[in-house]
Design a protein around this motif. Structure first.
Motif, PDB file in Angstrom:
ATOM      1  N   TYR A  86     -23.153  38.924   7.033  1.00 13.24           N
ATOM      2  CA  TYR A  86     -22.289  38.166   6.134  1.00 13.24           C
ATOM      3  C   TYR A  86     -20.873  38.709   6.207  1.00 13.24           C
ATOM      4  N   ARG A  87     -19.918  37.803   6.149  1.00 16.04           N
ATOM      5  CA  ARG A  87     -18.508  38.180   6.051  1.00 16.04           C
ATOM      6  C   ARG A  87     -17.826  37.265   5.055  1.00 16.04           C
ATOM      7  N   ILE A  88     -16.779  37.774   4.428  1.00 22.48           N
ATOM      8  CA  ILE A  88     -15.954  36.929   3.579  1.00 22.48           C
ATOM      9  C   ILE A  88     -15.198  35.951   4.481  1.00 22.48           C
ATOM     10  N   GLY A  89     -15.223  34.682   4.107  1.00 17.82           N
ATOM     11  CA  GLY A  89     -14.486  33.674   4.862  1.00 17.82           C
ATOM     12  C   GLY A  89     -13.081  33.522   4.313  1.00 17.82           C
ATOM     13  N   THR A  90     -12.914  32.655   3.317  1.00 19.34           N
ATOM     14  CA  THR A  90     -11.610  32.345   2.747  1.00 19.34           C
ATOM     15  C   THR A  90     -11.595  32.664   1.267  1.00 19.34           C
ATOM     16  N   VAL A  91     -10.525  33.296   0.800  1.00 17.01           N
ATOM     17  CA  VAL A  91     -10.309  33.526  -0.621  1.00 17.01           C
ATOM     18  C   VAL A  91      -9.349  32.457  -1.130  1.00 17.01           C
ATOM     19  N   THR A  92      -9.738  31.753  -2.176  1.00 17.25           N
ATOM     20  CA  THR A  92      -8.900  30.713  -2.762  1.00 17.25           C
ATOM     21  C   THR A  92      -8.365  31.189  -4.101  1.00 17.25           C
ATOM     22  N   LEU A  93      -7.044  31.123  -4.267  1.00 18.20           N
ATOM     23  CA  LEU A  93      -6.387  31.545  -5.496  1.00 18.20           C
ATOM     24  C   LEU A  93      -5.717  30.353  -6.162  1.00 18.20           C
ATOM     25  N   ILE A  94      -5.832  30.252  -7.476  1.00 20.40           N
ATOM     26  CA  ILE A  94      -5.101  29.260  -8.236  1.00 20.40           C
ATOM     27  C   ILE A  94      -3.718  29.840  -8.530  1.00 20.40           C
ATOM     28  N   ALA A  95      -2.657  29.130  -8.140  1.00 20.32           N
ATOM     29  CA  ALA A  95      -1.292  29.638  -8.236  1.00 20.32           C
ATOM     30  C   ALA A  95      -0.489  28.827  -9.243  1.00 20.32           C
ATOM     31  N   ARG A  96       0.053  29.503 -10.237  1.00 23.51           N
ATOM     32  CA  ARG A  96       0.951  28.811 -11.165  1.00 23.51           C
ATOM     33  C   ARG A  96       2.292  28.534 -10.505  1.00 23.51           C
ATOM     34  N   ASP A  97       2.814  29.505  -9.753  1.00 20.09           N
ATOM     35  CA  ASP A  97       4.045  29.315  -8.976  1.00 20.09           C
ATOM     36  C   ASP A  97       3.668  29.455  -7.508  1.00 20.09           C
ATOM     37  N   ALA A  98       3.222  28.346  -6.926  1.00 19.26           N
ATOM     38  CA  ALA A  98       2.695  28.388  -5.562  1.00 19.26           C
ATOM     39  C   ALA A  98       3.757  28.780  -4.552  1.00 19.26           C
TER      40      ALA A  98
END
Length: 334
Positions: free
Chosen positions: A22-34
């Motif tokens: 197993y490996r981490i694929g993509t980290v998704t962050l919610i951005a207030r100031d993208a």
């Protein structure tokens, strides 16, 4: 400290990482100031834009997406007492790469929040502009790790040899080098006992190291692809996976996700076998699967699902994601 520990290898990921199922694929962050967050990940970390669409931009190395930013100006700020993301850890190919980044960070005036020699790796820490934790690190070769008599790997917080790392830099930092990956994701949880039951009993990870207030979980013999701690969040309420609201009360059934931090994506099931990457084990645990707020169609038999207390699909169980509403990390079976 006794005998000095070997320096990390500079020839790619000859550290157990490449053999991990197993490996981490993509980290998704919610951005207030993208826009501000995008500049940070591009200018400070050296990630390159891979693709973008309305409200979303994806950054990575080459064609590999490592971080996705989703714009939501109305998102509620996360607090350090809640369950959720502690840090995203970017694994660099070699020690010289970490040295080059340290020089780059110094030139930009970036403030580090920490640095440590963990024996299995050398790491530095910082925060992005919205307070999301970041680790940048390099692994030591797996044959240099020390194993305890109970089968766990020895990890510590020793002083980092910053001078030696900087001396290893072969040139200036230009961008995050080819082969860099998200090596692991570290979560804040409300309780380690329930988190351990979920991640080992349901998802099938091994406890690779126990540390005061923290738990390091790995597959395939790697020191960890996931970690959990209660340093700031002990007793945090269960998260509502579809909103930014904490959920009062704690799931008590064994196998229930203790913090509303698990999403499941149907995928291939790894070959079973003790510990070193065994298949996630399923079984009814009470709560029904609910559609994930960002559900997508990944082809026949695949669906992104929110699973606070759900079981992994028994036929296809190779990809899932962990995190909360403000941050999600996809784990892939390879």
């Amino acid at each position: 400290m006794g005998n000095p520990t070997p320096e990390p290898a500079n020839a790619g990921f000859d550290t157990g990482f490449a053999k991990a199922p197993y490996r981490i694929g993509t980290v998704t962050l919610i951005a207030r100031d993208a826009s501000a967050l995008a500049r940070f990940y591009q200018d400070v970390l050296g990630l390159a834009p891979v693709s973008r669409d309305a409200g979303t931009v994806r950054f990575g190395v080459g064609d590999t997406v490592l971080v996705t930013l989703r714009r939501d100006p109305a998102a509620r700020p996360w607090t350090s007492r809640e369950a959720g993301l502690f840090h995203t850890a970017f694994l660099l190919p070699g020690r010289g790469d970490l040295g080059a980044w340290l020089l780059h960070a110094g030139e930009l005036g970036i403030t580090l929040t920490g640095a440590a020699d963990h024996l299995v790796s050398e790491a530095v820490y910082l925060d992005d502009p919205e307070g999301n934790g970041i680790e940048i690190y390099v692994d030591r070769p797996a044959e240099a790790w020390t194993w305890a008599s109970n089968g766990t790997v020895v990890m510590r917080n020793d002083r980092l040899d910053r001078a030696g790392i900087v001396d290893a830099a072969a040139g200036p930092w230009d961008r995050m080098p080819a082969g860099s990956r998200v090596g692991h994701v570290h979560l804040q949880v409300g309780g380690l006992d329930v988190a351990e039951g979920f991640h080992t009993g349901l998802l099938g990870f091994d406890v690779m190291c126990r540390y005061p207030g923290a738990l390091f979980l790995g597959a395939g013999g790697h020191h960890h692809q996931l970690a959990c701690n209660v340093w700031n969040s002990r007793g945090a309420p269960v998260r509502d996976g579809a909103t930014n609201r904490p959920r009062r009360g704690r799931a008590a059934r064994r196998g229930a996700d203790p913090d509303g931090c698990a999403d499941v994506l149907a995928g291939r099931r790894p070959a079973p076998g003790r510990g070193r990457g065994r298949a996630p084990r399923g079984g009814p645990v009470g709560n029904a699967l609910a559609p994930h707020p960002h559900a997508r169609d990944d082809g026949p038999g695949s669906a992104l699902l929110s699973a606070p207390g759900a079981r992994l699909p028994t036929a296809r169980a190779g990809q899932y994601s962990v995190g909360g509403p403000e941050a999600t990390a996809e784990m892939r079976h390879v």
